[in-house]
Scaffold this motif. Structure first.
Motif, short mmCIF file in Angstrom:
data_model
loop_
_atom_site.label_atom_id
_atom_site.label_comp_id
_atom_site.label_asym_id
_atom_site.label_seq_id
_atom_site.Cartn_x
_atom_site.Cartn_y
_atom_site.Cartn_z
N ALA A 81 -10.40 5.49 22.17
CA ALA A 81 -11.08 6.67 22.70
C ALA A 81 -10.14 7.25 23.75
O ALA A 81 -9.54 6.50 24.53
N ALA A 82 -10.02 8.58 23.78
CA ALA A 82 -9.05 9.20 24.67
C ALA A 82 -9.63 10.42 25.36
O ALA A 82 -10.45 11.16 24.80
N LEU A 83 -9.18 10.62 26.61
CA LEU A 83 -9.45 11.85 27.35
C LEU A 83 -8.20 12.71 27.26
O LEU A 83 -7.12 12.27 27.65
N THR A 84 -8.34 13.91 26.75
CA THR A 84 -7.19 14.77 26.49
C THR A 84 -7.23 16.00 27.38
O THR A 84 -8.31 16.49 27.75
N VAL A 92 -4.74 15.72 14.39
CA VAL A 92 -3.89 14.90 15.25
C VAL A 92 -3.89 15.52 16.64
O VAL A 92 -3.71 16.73 16.79
N ALA A 93 -4.11 14.69 17.66
CA ALA A 93 -4.16 15.17 19.03
C ALA A 93 -3.28 14.29 19.91
O ALA A 93 -3.10 13.10 19.63
N LEU A 94 -2.76 14.88 20.98
CA LEU A 94 -1.98 14.14 21.96
C LEU A 94 -2.86 13.80 23.16
O LEU A 94 -3.72 14.58 23.56
N ALA A 95 -2.60 12.62 23.74
CA ALA A 95 -3.35 12.19 24.92
C ALA A 95 -2.43 11.36 25.81
O ALA A 95 -1.51 10.71 25.32
N PRO A 96 -2.69 11.36 27.12
CA PRO A 96 -1.95 10.45 27.99
C PRO A 96 -2.25 9.01 27.61
O PRO A 96 -3.42 8.64 27.42
N ALA A 97 -1.22 8.20 27.50
CA ALA A 97 -1.44 6.80 27.14
C ALA A 97 -2.35 6.11 28.14
O ALA A 97 -3.17 5.25 27.77
N ALA A 98 -2.25 6.50 29.42
CA ALA A 98 -3.05 5.86 30.46
C ALA A 98 -4.54 6.14 30.29
O ALA A 98 -5.37 5.36 30.76
N LEU A 99 -4.90 7.25 29.62
CA LEU A 99 -6.30 7.63 29.43
C LEU A 99 -6.74 7.43 27.99
O LEU A 99 -7.71 8.04 27.53
N THR A 100 -6.02 6.57 27.28
CA THR A 100 -6.34 6.23 25.90
C THR A 100 -6.67 4.74 25.84
O THR A 100 -5.81 3.90 26.09
N LEU A 101 -7.93 4.42 25.56
CA LEU A 101 -8.41 3.05 25.68
C LEU A 101 -8.67 2.43 24.32
O LEU A 101 -9.29 3.06 23.44
N SER A 254 -13.56 14.91 38.00
CA SER A 254 -12.87 13.99 37.08
C SER A 254 -11.58 14.61 36.54
O SER A 254 -10.60 13.89 36.29
N ASN A 255 -11.57 15.93 36.34
CA ASN A 255 -10.37 16.58 35.84
C ASN A 255 -9.22 16.42 36.84
O ASN A 255 -8.09 16.07 36.46
N LEU A 256 -9.50 16.63 38.11
CA LEU A 256 -8.48 16.43 39.14
C LEU A 256 -8.05 14.97 39.19
O LEU A 256 -6.86 14.66 39.30
N LEU A 257 -9.02 14.06 39.12
CA LEU A 257 -8.70 12.63 39.18
C LEU A 257 -7.78 12.22 38.04
O LEU A 257 -6.90 11.38 38.21
N SER A 258 -7.96 12.84 36.86
CA SER A 258 -7.11 12.49 35.71
C SER A 258 -5.66 12.86 35.96
O SER A 258 -4.75 12.26 35.36
N ARG A 259 -5.43 13.83 36.85
CA ARG A 259 -4.06 14.25 37.13
C ARG A 259 -3.46 13.59 38.36
O ARG A 259 -2.23 13.45 38.46
N THR A 260 -4.31 13.21 39.31
CA THR A 260 -3.80 12.61 40.54
C THR A 260 -3.78 11.08 40.50
O THR A 260 -2.85 10.45 40.99
N HIS A 261 -4.84 10.49 39.93
CA HIS A 261 -4.96 9.02 39.86
C HIS A 261 -5.54 8.63 38.50
O HIS A 261 -6.66 8.12 38.42
#
Length: 315
Positions: A81-84, A92-101, A254-261
């Protein structure tokens, strides 16, 4: 690949695009389901100034098919599951590996329902407001994907009383399934609650609702603002009044958090996922759409006819 483009005329159209390739720190996901969330309405209405045309969609589940530099290649094949940042309404979608569980045995359809709502609800209860056993909680938008999860997380945290506010009788009846002691209608709020005060209030609504909430806080209570469903006009709070009662006006983005931490958001998403996998928390997917029906799905979320969580079936 098939994908939805959102164009300059505010139209969704299914088209053929080249499959994207992951960059450093990214993964490519063969998408099975994409979650629909409030960010889709904000993008459509111009509150997120993304250049058009673009592929929308912020939540995906599926399998990793490629990884970029810096990502362990052994992750290829993982069910995730991923937050993109965008792009989930595509094969096919791209996602940050850190936010892909890695979701293990959790069904892909259920995993898509976690989306941004699950870590948001988890953080509102456990990280931001830090609910303690016996405390009372008021949840606005009680029948939405965040509200239904927040009520369950509040129960797990030991909340003594959980009250919801919903827009219609149908939404109130639906919300009542998720552990609320009472659900009141928005038209009855705040009069129906009388002089009741709350230790924690979760407010994605804004406007007059936020102003009333500040007045409903118990001593040392916390109001957490995490959206503006009704109005973007500022709500002013007198810090002297807050200080006198020891109350707090807090925010969560949460959107800001995804970019800062992103690691912090991912940790909360993992906690939420584990609780769903252990059947301690229920994600309720009430509607499933095809790519061609995305405009209808987003409009239903906007007008309040969506209960719980909706997903789009991609493949």
């Amino acid at each position: 690949m098939k994908a939805v483009l959102f164009d300059a005329e505010n139209h969704y159209r299914v088209t053929d695009l080249h499959e994207p390739e992951p960059g450093p720190g990214q993964v490519a996901i063969r998408v099975a389901y994409a979650g629909i969330q409030w960010g889709d309405t904000m993008v459509r209405d111009g509150h997120f100034p993304l250049p058009r045309p673009f592929v929308p969609g912020f939540e995906a589940s599926g399998h990793i098919v490629a990884v970029g530099d810096g990502v362990d290649p052994s992750r290829i094949g993982e069910p995730v599951a991923a937050l993109t940042p965008a792009g989930a309404y595509a094969e096919v979608a791209l996602a940050p590996a850190a936010l892909t569980l890695n979701i293990g045995d959790l069904p892909l359809r259920t995993a898509a329902g976690l989306g941004w709502g699950a870590p948001t609800a988890y953080d509102l209860i456990n990280t931001v407001s830090r609910i303690r056993p016996g405390q009372s909680v008021l949840v606005h938008a009680a029948a939405g994907s965040v509200g239904t999860l927040a009520a369950q997380f509040a129960r797990l945290a030991g909340a003594g009383r959980v009250v919801g506010v919903a827009g219609t009788s149908a939404r109130a009846d639906y919300a009542a399934q998720f552990g609320y002691d009472q659900v009141v209608l928005r038209e009855e709020f705040p009069a129906k609650l009388g002089d009741e005060k709350f230790d924690v209030i979760l407010d994605p609504v804004g406007g007059a609702t936020r102003q009333h909430g500040l007045e409903q806080l118990a001593p040392h209570g916390r109001l957490v603002a995490y959206g503006n469903l009704s109005a973007y006009e500022p709500v002013l709070a007198d810090t002297n009044d807050l200080l006198a009662q020891g109350t707090s006006l807090m925010t969560y983005n949460s959107n800001l958090l995804s970019r800062t931490h992103p690691e912090q958001l991912a940790d909360s998403a993992r906690h939420a996922l584990d609780l769903v996998a252990d059947a301690q928390v229920r994600v309720d997917i009430t509607a499933e759409y095809d790519l061609t029906d995305l405009a209808v799905a987003v409009q239903r979320l906007t007008d309040g006819s969506t209960l719980g969580k909706s997903v789009v079936r991609i493949s």
